[in-house]
Design a protein around this motif. Structure first.
Motif, PDB file in Angstrom:
ATOM      1  N   SER A 170     136.955  81.766  10.271  1.00 17.94           N
ATOM      2  CA  SER A 170     135.521  81.642  10.032  1.00 17.94           C
ATOM      3  C   SER A 170     135.354  80.704   8.846  1.00 17.94           C
ATOM      4  N   TYR A 171     134.125  80.287   8.574  1.00 19.70           N
ATOM      5  CA  TYR A 171     133.904  79.148   7.696  1.00 19.70           C
ATOM      6  C   TYR A 171     132.960  79.485   6.544  1.00 19.70           C
ATOM      7  N   SER A 172     133.398  79.112   5.344  1.00 18.89           N
ATOM      8  CA  SER A 172     132.670  79.455   4.124  1.00 18.89           C
ATOM      9  C   SER A 172     132.416  78.211   3.277  1.00 18.89           C
ATOM     10  N   LEU A 173     131.316  78.260   2.533  1.00 18.73           N
ATOM     11  CA  LEU A 173     131.031  77.209   1.557  1.00 18.73           C
ATOM     12  C   LEU A 173     131.355  77.734   0.170  1.00 18.73           C
ATOM     13  N   ASN A 174     132.382  77.165  -0.458  1.00 16.93           N
ATOM     14  CA  ASN A 174     132.623  77.426  -1.871  1.00 16.93           C
ATOM     15  C   ASN A 174     131.620  76.581  -2.640  1.00 16.93           C
ATOM     16  N   THR A 175     130.836  77.213  -3.508  1.00 17.85           N
ATOM     17  CA  THR A 175     129.697  76.516  -4.101  1.00 17.85           C
ATOM     18  C   THR A 175     130.087  75.438  -5.115  1.00 17.85           C
ATOM     19  N   ALA A 176     131.370  75.323  -5.442  1.00 18.39           N
ATOM     20  CA  ALA A 176     131.807  74.175  -6.241  1.00 18.39           C
ATOM     21  C   ALA A 176     131.486  72.867  -5.525  1.00 18.39           C
ATOM     22  N   THR A 177     131.438  72.921  -4.211  1.00 16.04           N
ATOM     23  CA  THR A 177     131.190  71.729  -3.408  1.00 16.04           C
ATOM     24  C   THR A 177     129.831  71.109  -3.716  1.00 16.04           C
ATOM     25  N   ILE A 178     128.867  71.949  -4.108  1.00 17.88           N
ATOM     26  CA  ILE A 178     127.529  71.449  -4.464  1.00 17.88           C
ATOM     27  C   ILE A 178     127.170  71.840  -5.904  1.00 17.88           C
ATOM     28  N   MET A 179     128.175  72.018  -6.727  1.00 19.55           N
ATOM     29  CA  MET A 179     127.973  72.450  -8.112  1.00 19.55           C
ATOM     30  C   MET A 179     127.218  71.412  -8.937  1.00 19.55           C
ATOM     31  N   SER A 223     137.439  78.226   3.353  1.00 16.52           N
ATOM     32  CA  SER A 223     136.357  77.934   2.417  1.00 16.52           C
ATOM     33  C   SER A 223     136.475  76.506   1.896  1.00 16.52           C
ATOM     34  N   LEU A 224     135.420  75.741   2.092  1.00 18.24           N
ATOM     35  CA  LEU A 224     135.389  74.339   1.658  1.00 18.24           C
ATOM     36  C   LEU A 224     135.162  74.278   0.152  1.00 18.24           C
ATOM     37  N   GLU A 225     136.170  73.790  -0.590  1.00 21.96           N
ATOM     38  CA  GLU A 225     136.045  73.700  -2.048  1.00 21.96           C
ATOM     39  C   GLU A 225     136.337  72.277  -2.493  1.00 21.96           C
ATOM     40  N   LEU A 226     135.286  71.600  -2.937  1.00 26.93           N
ATOM     41  CA  LEU A 226     135.383  70.215  -3.402  1.00 26.93           C
ATOM     42  C   LEU A 226     134.748  70.097  -4.780  1.00 26.93           C
ATOM     43  N   PHE A 227     135.222  69.126  -5.553  1.00 26.47           N
ATOM     44  CA  PHE A 227     134.651  68.835  -6.871  1.00 26.47           C
ATOM     45  C   PHE A 227     134.368  67.338  -6.983  1.00 26.47           C
ATOM     46  N   ASN A 228     134.004  66.745  -5.883  1.00 25.65           N
ATOM     47  CA  ASN A 228     133.857  65.303  -5.807  1.00 25.65           C
ATOM     48  C   ASN A 228     132.544  64.856  -6.451  1.00 25.65           C
ATOM     49  N   ARG A 229     132.641  64.054  -7.488  1.00 19.52           N
ATOM     50  CA  ARG A 229     131.453  63.633  -8.238  1.00 19.52           C
ATOM     51  C   ARG A 229     130.500  62.801  -7.398  1.00 19.52           C
ATOM     52  N   GLU A 230     131.024  62.052  -6.436  1.00 19.40           N
ATOM     53  CA  GLU A 230     130.149  61.262  -5.569  1.00 19.40           C
ATOM     54  C   GLU A 230     129.343  62.175  -4.659  1.00 19.40           C
ATOM     55  N   TYR A 231     129.967  63.224  -4.159  1.00 17.58           N
ATOM     56  CA  TYR A 231     129.237  64.184  -3.327  1.00 17.58           C
ATOM     57  C   TYR A 231     128.167  64.904  -4.147  1.00 17.58           C
ATOM     58  N   TRP A 232     128.459  65.143  -5.410  1.00 19.35           N
ATOM     59  CA  TRP A 232     127.492  65.837  -6.273  1.00 19.35           C
ATOM     60  C   TRP A 232     126.220  65.008  -6.497  1.00 19.35           C
ATOM     61  N   LYS A 233     126.284  63.704  -6.252  1.00 21.61           N
ATOM     62  CA  LYS A 233     125.109  62.855  -6.411  1.00 21.61           C
ATOM     63  C   LYS A 233     124.224  62.871  -5.164  1.00 21.61           C
ATOM     64  N   ALA A 249     126.792  69.851   2.438  1.00 17.30           N
ATOM     65  CA  ALA A 249     127.228  71.110   3.045  1.00 17.30           C
ATOM     66  C   ALA A 249     127.371  70.966   4.558  1.00 17.30           C
ATOM     67  N   THR A 250     126.426  70.294   5.186  1.00 20.58           N
ATOM     68  CA  THR A 250     126.464  70.130   6.638  1.00 20.58           C
ATOM     69  C   THR A 250     127.627  69.239   7.056  1.00 20.58           C
ATOM     70  N   THR A 251     127.803  68.136   6.338  1.00 20.99           N
ATOM     71  CA  THR A 251     128.936  67.245   6.623  1.00 20.99           C
ATOM     72  C   THR A 251     130.245  67.974   6.408  1.00 20.99           C
ATOM     73  N   GLY A 252     130.325  68.763   5.324  1.00 21.53           N
ATOM     74  CA  GLY A 252     131.541  69.490   5.014  1.00 21.53           C
ATOM     75  C   GLY A 252     131.913  70.494   6.086  1.00 21.53           C
ATOM     76  N   LEU A 253     130.929  71.171   6.650  1.00 18.76           N
ATOM     77  CA  LEU A 253     131.219  72.150   7.703  1.00 18.76           C
ATOM     78  C   LEU A 253     131.767  71.464   8.949  1.00 18.76           C
ATOM     79  N   ALA A 254     131.182  70.342   9.317  1.00 14.83           N
ATOM     80  CA  ALA A 254     131.686  69.603  10.480  1.00 14.83           C
ATOM     81  C   ALA A 254     133.129  69.157  10.258  1.00 14.83           C
ATOM     82  N   LYS A 255     133.413  68.685   9.046  1.00 11.66           N
ATOM     83  CA  LYS A 255     134.776  68.250   8.720  1.00 11.66           C
ATOM     84  C   LYS A 255     135.743  69.434   8.668  1.00 11.66           C
TER      85      LYS A 255
END
Length: 302
Positions: free
Chosen positions: A30-39, A271-281, A288-294
């Motif tokens: 199953s699929y989770s969003l780790n909120t660091a991805t949109i921190m 769980s999708l966990e990213l700290f990408n500064r470009e994504y944060w912009k 989040a939607t792109t991350g779930l598809a990936k």
């Protein structure tokens, strides 16, 4: 390596089972969003939950600092837990940083007290697990893994009294518990049937463990797995959290990784966990939607 614990763990506390996926989720993953991805977008906890639900995730993995911030602003974690359930989400885990591992007795005692508070907050939100990284020992090389095993067992016992299971987290950049094999030894030698490991593609790469060792873990050893990717052109020693990219957008061997995960027989929350500064912009909903598809594309490679 940990497969022998599976039969013992069957009779343990019910909340310690792998987080149950919603019935609509694909079998095994199953699929989770780790909120660091949109921190970086600095959303409030309730807005992060809205983003995860709208994107179509099964679960959300929040960070303790954001939960503390939410309470200080007058929010109720219990009410938020009800909202999460009403949206059809689960809280399989939360990210905390209690210093349970350190050698200093006073700091370790304070760390366990912090862990109690953190776990209670996770419980109020409806969660069942909490990350237990080697916070406080990242710059110190602790070589006696049996001592760490005793301390991890003590942390599990704290969680047992609350109904929250701490997962021993591998941190590839740390001088302590940087490798999957070290975490496996600590989990085994803790002697606790509920001992388990929180692993992460980035950290397995950063700590130079590789991914073959995942096959040695039994179904009770893994409940949640952090998913991300990394560019091959960055040397391991130079690789940073901010270099994480969407799964299948880098060079991680996804077919090998997810094939190994499936071979464990574990029912996993990815769980999708990213700290990408470009994504944060970017728009957090788009990220989040792109991350779930990936994320689903990566899992499909198995």
């Amino acid at each position: 390596m940990l497969s022998g614990t599976a039969a013992v763990a069957v009779g343990s506390v019910a909340t310690y089972a792998a987080p149950a996926a919603p019935t609509t989720a694909p079998q095994r993953f199953s699929y989770s969003l780790n909120t660091a991805t949109i921190m970086g977008q600095k959303l409030t906890l309730d807005k992060e939950i809205d983003v995860a639900a709208k994107a179509g995730y099964d679960a959300i993995e929040p960070w303790l600092p954001k939960m503390v911030e939410f309470e200080k602003a007058g929010g109720s974690l219990k009410d938020m837990g009800k909202k999460i359930a009403d949206l059809g989400l689960i809280v399989p885990d939360a990210i905390g940083f209690a210093n349970w591992i350190v050698d200093d007795d006073a700091k370790r005692a304070a760390g366990l007290e912090q862990a109690k508070r953190d776990m209670d907050m996770v419980r109020q939100l409806g969660g069942t697990h909490i990350a237990a990284p080697p916070a406080g020992a990242t710059d110190v090389k602790m070589t006696d893994l049996l001592v760490i095993a005793e301390r991890y067992r003590a942390l599990i016992e704290v969680g047992h009294s609350i109904g929250i299971l701490p997962q021993l987290e591998v941190w590839g950049f740390s001088k302590t518990l940087s490798r999957l094999g070290e975490a496996a030894e600590v989990a085994i030698e803790s002697g606790h049937p509920d001992a388990c490991i929180l692993a992460d593609i980035y950290h397995l790469r950063k700590g130079k463990s590789g991914f073959a060792g995942l096959k040695a873990l039994g179904p009770s050893a893994l409940h949640i797995f952090h998913v991300n990717d990394y560019p091959e052109n960055i040397p391991v020693d130079k690789l940073q959290d901010a270099d994480r990219v969407y799964p299948t957008s880098g060079d991680a061997p996804m077919a090998e990784i997810f094939g190994n995960l499936r071979s464990t027989g574990a029912t996993l929350v990815l769980s999708l966990e990213l700290f990408n500064r470009e994504y944060w912009k970017q728009d957090p909903q788009v990220v989040a939607t792109t991350g779930l598809a990936k994320l689903k594309a990566a899992a499909a490679k198995a």
